[in-house]
Design a protein around this motif. Structure first.
Motif, PDB file in Angstrom:
ATOM      1  N   ARG A 102       0.846  -1.193   0.000  1.00  0.00           N
ATOM      2  CA  ARG A 102       0.000   0.000   0.000  1.00  0.00           C
ATOM      3  C   ARG A 102       0.882   1.245   0.000  1.00  0.00           C
ATOM      4  O   ARG A 102       2.067   1.170  -0.296  1.00  0.00           O
ATOM      5  CB  ARG A 102      -0.947  -0.028   1.211  1.00  0.00           C
ATOM      6  CG  ARG A 102      -1.961  -1.173   1.144  1.00  0.00           C
ATOM      7  CD  ARG A 102      -2.854  -1.030  -0.087  1.00  0.00           C
ATOM      8  NE  ARG A 102      -3.769  -2.160  -0.232  1.00  0.00           N
ATOM      9  CZ  ARG A 102      -5.052  -2.124   0.122  1.00  0.00           C
ATOM     10  NH1 ARG A 102      -5.564  -1.048   0.663  1.00  0.00           N
ATOM     11  NH2 ARG A 102      -5.831  -3.177  -0.084  1.00  0.00           N
ATOM     12  N   GLU A 124      -2.341   6.646   1.288  1.00  0.00           N
ATOM     13  CA  GLU A 124      -3.585   5.930   1.611  1.00  0.00           C
ATOM     14  C   GLU A 124      -3.750   5.828   3.127  1.00  0.00           C
ATOM     15  O   GLU A 124      -4.819   6.064   3.672  1.00  0.00           O
ATOM     16  CB  GLU A 124      -3.596   4.520   1.026  1.00  0.00           C
ATOM     17  CG  GLU A 124      -4.965   3.855   1.220  1.00  0.00           C
ATOM     18  CD  GLU A 124      -4.930   2.350   1.369  1.00  0.00           C
ATOM     19  OE1 GLU A 124      -3.851   1.732   1.262  1.00  0.00           O
ATOM     20  OE2 GLU A 124      -6.006   1.772   1.637  1.00  0.00           O
ATOM     21  N   TRP A 158      -3.505   3.880  -3.834  1.00  0.00           N
ATOM     22  CA  TRP A 158      -3.529   2.470  -3.427  1.00  0.00           C
ATOM     23  C   TRP A 158      -2.211   1.739  -3.609  1.00  0.00           C
ATOM     24  O   TRP A 158      -2.115   0.542  -3.327  1.00  0.00           O
ATOM     25  CB  TRP A 158      -4.652   1.731  -4.167  1.00  0.00           C
ATOM     26  CG  TRP A 158      -6.013   2.005  -3.617  1.00  0.00           C
ATOM     27  CD1 TRP A 158      -6.352   2.146  -2.298  1.00  0.00           C
ATOM     28  CD2 TRP A 158      -7.229   2.149  -4.354  1.00  0.00           C
ATOM     29  NE1 TRP A 158      -7.707   2.379  -2.186  1.00  0.00           N
ATOM     30  CE2 TRP A 158      -8.266   2.377  -3.431  1.00  0.00           C
ATOM     31  CE3 TRP A 158      -7.552   2.108  -5.716  1.00  0.00           C
ATOM     32  CZ2 TRP A 158      -9.596   2.567  -3.810  1.00  0.00           C
ATOM     33  CZ3 TRP A 158      -8.863   2.290  -6.100  1.00  0.00           C
ATOM     34  CH2 TRP A 158      -9.872   2.522  -5.157  1.00  0.00           C
ATOM     35  N   ASP A 195      -1.125  -2.343  -4.665  1.00  0.00           N
ATOM     36  CA  ASP A 195      -2.397  -3.080  -4.681  1.00  0.00           C
ATOM     37  C   ASP A 195      -3.439  -2.501  -5.630  1.00  0.00           C
ATOM     38  O   ASP A 195      -4.542  -3.066  -5.751  1.00  0.00           O
ATOM     39  CB  ASP A 195      -3.006  -3.143  -3.266  1.00  0.00           C
ATOM     40  CG  ASP A 195      -2.495  -4.351  -2.487  1.00  0.00           C
ATOM     41  OD1 ASP A 195      -1.715  -5.143  -3.052  1.00  0.00           O
ATOM     42  OD2 ASP A 195      -2.881  -4.491  -1.309  1.00  0.00           O
ATOM     43  N   THR A 196      -3.121  -1.393  -6.305  1.00  0.00           N
ATOM     44  CA  THR A 196      -4.074  -0.781  -7.231  1.00  0.00           C
ATOM     45  C   THR A 196      -4.638  -1.800  -8.224  1.00  0.00           C
ATOM     46  O   THR A 196      -5.816  -1.760  -8.573  1.00  0.00           O
ATOM     47  CB  THR A 196      -3.391   0.379  -7.986  1.00  0.00           C
ATOM     48  OG1 THR A 196      -2.964   1.349  -7.027  1.00  0.00           O
ATOM     49  CG2 THR A 196      -4.337   1.032  -8.991  1.00  0.00           C
ATOM     50  N   LEU A 222      -7.708  -3.307  -7.004  1.00  0.00           N
ATOM     51  CA  LEU A 222      -8.760  -2.421  -6.509  1.00  0.00           C
ATOM     52  C   LEU A 222      -9.357  -1.489  -7.549  1.00  0.00           C
ATOM     53  O   LEU A 222     -10.553  -1.199  -7.516  1.00  0.00           O
ATOM     54  CB  LEU A 222      -8.195  -1.562  -5.356  1.00  0.00           C
ATOM     55  CG  LEU A 222      -7.627  -2.348  -4.167  1.00  0.00           C
ATOM     56  CD1 LEU A 222      -6.805  -1.441  -3.257  1.00  0.00           C
ATOM     57  CD2 LEU A 222      -8.753  -2.999  -3.379  1.00  0.00           C
ATOM     58  N   ASP A 223      -8.541  -1.008  -8.477  1.00  0.00           N
ATOM     59  CA  ASP A 223      -9.009   0.054  -9.371  1.00  0.00           C
ATOM     60  C   ASP A 223      -9.598  -0.544 -10.642  1.00  0.00           C
ATOM     61  O   ASP A 223      -8.994  -0.523 -11.710  1.00  0.00           O
ATOM     62  CB  ASP A 223      -7.849   1.005  -9.689  1.00  0.00           C
ATOM     63  CG  ASP A 223      -8.322   2.269 -10.392  1.00  0.00           C
ATOM     64  OD1 ASP A 223      -9.499   2.310 -10.818  1.00  0.00           O
ATOM     65  OD2 ASP A 223      -7.513   3.202 -10.530  1.00  0.00           O
TER      66      ASP A 223
END
Lengths: 512, 512
Positions: free
Chosen positions: B308, B312, B491, B494-495, B498-499
């Motif tokens: 991360r 964030e 992020w 880990d984007t 998630l994105d």
């Protein structure tokens, strides 16, 4: 006591290992590693010298202790932790016999502060610089008559240097909570006669600074010319100016912060977690047994990652491997067999840094002091939580350098004003952090104190954004005397130990 | 077997502790921590629930094993590691009976690859996407009929999604070396009947990809429409395109690298070091005892820091503390007493991430696969060291989307060419890394393969500089079909999980 049982078990196992492995282990235990799957007999269990190194170290500690318990050998420089044999002949110790109020808990009934000095105290005692240390440093910032060994800021302290001993009287203390002569978790609790261990109270950076001011009181020093520090020392430096605006002439904060960020907390938490998981840690009560040396090594490896930078490692190590010893023959029909123990130079570097440190510092001191860093927060709501009454900012103009008080038109004085105007040219932040107004409100006691903020663009632990926010918050308080520098370079957080030219130059200019 | 001795010792100690501590421990072992020095009797030794948690977990594993050894309870979902009870009814397994050549060592005599699929294979088998996983993921990228549980890329796979199952047939494998059905260190070595443990051969990313192509051969799939991966999956994706230019139509590399940097190696080294120092690791031979669960927890905590980003955490946790349970009364005359166990929300978050992961994944798999990531390097000198003969780049124009082969003037086709021209507009690097020419020389086999490189500016593990260098090196090879995106956002690495909007959109555009 069954300490060393694991060590002797491993040593027994090693003695059954093939001669080649045994020999190489005894020579360079931490730098080699058997390559899994590459054994000529695939049914042998592989060896891992980097893991065995923990047991080897443990057995070295045990044998050193049994040797040093004979009087003749008591001065041997074995791997006995230095905090277990303090040497108060190499530094001064101030013993404070009255209770020290603490931010979080009941007062500490009494305490010691170890300190060293350089230069000469002026008759009016107006040339004092209080130098604060980073997390794990001792008071030995530079060599002294008592202790000629090189100090951790040797190149910054001396005649004509950044902290000029021709002009200033410099005091450096081992921090409260430390293990180099000041009271900390490894010290004896007078109420029990045993080491405090984790019965030691949780400390705040403010507690550490208050203990330093008890020493200043004892020395009859009413006012500091400047408070100077890097890393955690920068936190203490800001805290000193905050607690005593009238007693601190100037503040120097290098690669520090006014508010520990969650990512810095995360990195220190990871270190505490590996340390506390070491079975030798025993909830902090390890002083009659073996120290958690393996946990300390692992913690230092993690810390080292945060102290330097990727670009430096790219230049210094790249993707190079350690040289292969003759004891590790390679196949001619295959590429070099990689090892799971340290193999890349970056890995052997981290391994070495951990190995060097793991017996030099007290694990509980690391835990307590790193926690104090996490807790540091100069935003107004946080200070209010701590029930710290903010003192009024100092009134009147900033102090002139002692040697220049009578000569306000001298060249050095002009340079000083040039620095002030430089600081005003720093542009306002494009994306101010949400807590900036709270930080400005918290920093109000420093609104009339000349302050140098210096940061390094490659620092991942105290990134430049945090340097900028301190400078910006100070300017919002109305402080017109903020000098601000950002250094490039690849040394990351450790720049303050290495870049004599630029860090030293900025300090010299600001103090003169 | 004396496993659990430490656990039972701690449990015995806990049973002597005051009732309050015992009760709170049994309820939420990892989230609370006695505050040193705050005890009403300063002579009590403090407790550290975050440390006791390791022993508590250990005793839970032991009691769960003794329960599950009775046939009736064998399906209980206790904390038994999942790799200890593989469930081949929830995925497919391809068993390869011939030796797999390995880069570093002798061939692996045979192996299994677990895989799952989504969508429908076209009659001409021209719509296949091979999806590569990150370090610790299983083949379960999305729910299937066999396993309706949510997958790790659930929102990216399905009708109309980034990997559109209306159009493509998607295959995801558990990686060679993993522990979710594919052969790895926890698998039985056919020559001994025992788990390989650290007798397992050192792997390279190329070995993993070659094993995947054995599966493709078995399925009769001669050519991939695209190879897609994020993180370590991006390394595999590039390696697939490199090994088989004629068999891989397009390459998607998200938050990956073509050359692991020393700082990424450092972060993974720190994880391996804490894992290997766990006394339960036993040089990797822990399969008949307790797994190194404490080391795994600590390793995951370190990994999570790299996944991360600071920004964030600033937004999500800031400097907030965990809520105080009633069992921890505070003084009214003092600020909240800080604890040495997790106390800030960022600490409880890391603690929780470690706790969740520590029994889900095999420690040896983590060690071997993270090492394979470290070893990955597509520069020409490194490839030459590995004795990998670079194949010739593919000849001819890039493939058109299967649904568009007959309609080169359709809107989707125009969008595709727009992406290509977008890629050309990426400016040349201001400070090209020294190894860029070597990387370009290494990437020559990919010089005619359409490639999407996507990176995230807040990623500290695979920073954007490394994304840029892959795109730049591909362009230097003459590749005119490089699409390049940099995403903002907080992020970090880990984007890619998630994105959905931006990562998914870029993939969809590139594949269509």
């Amino acid at each position: 006591m069954n300490v060393g049982k694991a060590a002797s078990r491993t040593l027994r196992a090693l003695s059954k290992a093939p001669a080649r492995t045994h020999v190489s282990l005894s020579v360079r235990a931490a730098s080699q590693c058997a390559a899994p799957g590459s054994s000529s007999s695939s049914h042998d269990r592989p060896h891992f010298p980097c893991v065995d190194a923990h047991a080897v170290r443990e057995s070295r500690i045990i044998s050193s202790r049994s040797v040093s318990s004979t009087p003749a050998a008591s001065s041997s420089s074995g791997p006995e932790p230095p905090y277990a044999r303090p040497n108060p002949t190499s530094y001064n110790v101030y013993h404070h016999t009255r209770p020290l109020p603490l931010v979080y808990t009941d007062p500490l009934p009494s305490f010691d502060i170890a300190y060293e000095t350089w230069g000469t105290l002026s008759p009016s005692k107006d040339n004092v610089i209080l130098l604060h240390t980073g997390l794990s440093a001792s008071s030995h910032a530079a060599s002294t008559e008592l202790n000629p060994a090189e100090g951790w800021w040797e190149k910054f302290i001396g005649p004509g240097k950044a902290l000029d001993t021709n002009q200033f009287f410099i005091i450096c203390t081992n921090v409260l909570g430390g293990c180099y002569g000041s009271t900390g978790p490894s010290s004896l609790d007078p109420s029990t006669g045993e080491p405090y261990a984790t019965r030691f109270p949780i400390l705040s950076i403010f507690d550490m600074v208050r203990a330093q001011f008890c020493l200043l009181d004892h020395l009859g020093i009413d006012r500091l010319y400047a408070s100077v520090g890097s890393s955690m020392g920068a936190m203490q430096s800001l805290a000193a100016g905050w607690l005593h605006p009238e007693r601190v002439g100037k503040v120097v904060s290098i690669s520090g912060t006014a508010r520990s960020s969650p990512s810095a907390i995360a990195m220190r938490f990871a270190q505490r977690a590996v340390l506390m998981a070491d079975p030798n840690w025993k909830n902090g009560f390890y002083y009659d047994g073996l120290p958690p040396h393996a946990g300390m090594k692992l913690a230092r490896q993690i810390a080292t990652i945060t102290y330097r930078s990727g670009p430096e490692w790219d230049m210094r190590f790249g993707r190079k491997f350690r040289p292969l010893p003759e004891s590790e023959p390679q196949r001619s029909d295959k590429p070099r067999t990689p090892a799971l123990c340290p193999d890349f130079l970056i890995e052997t570097y981290l391994d070495h840094q951990g190995e060097e440190f793991c017996l030099k510092y007290d694990a509980n001191s690391l835990i307590y002091i790193s926690k104090a860093m996490d807790l540091f927060d100069l935003t107004a709501p946080a200070l209010s939580e701590l029930r710290l009454d903010p003192p009024a900012p100092r009134s009147g103009p900033p102090p002139l350098p002692p040697s220049l008080s009578a000569h306000p038109s001298s060249p050095a004085h002009a340079q000083y004003h040039h620095l002030l105007s430089h600081s005003k040219s720093h542009p306002p932040p494009a994306n101010p952090p949400l807590h900036l107004p709270d930080l400005a409100a918290g920093l109000r006691p420093l609104s009339n104190t000349p302050t140098l903020i210096l940061g390094v663009q490659s620092d991942i632990l105290f990134p430049v954004e945090q340097q900028r926010e301190v400078a910006d918050a100070l300017r919002i308080t109305g402080n017109q005397m903020v000098s601000y520098y950002e250094l490039g370079g690849v040394w990351g957080h450790d720049t303050f130990l290495l870049d004599v030219q630029n860090v030293g130059g900025a300090i010299r200019g600001f103090l003169s």
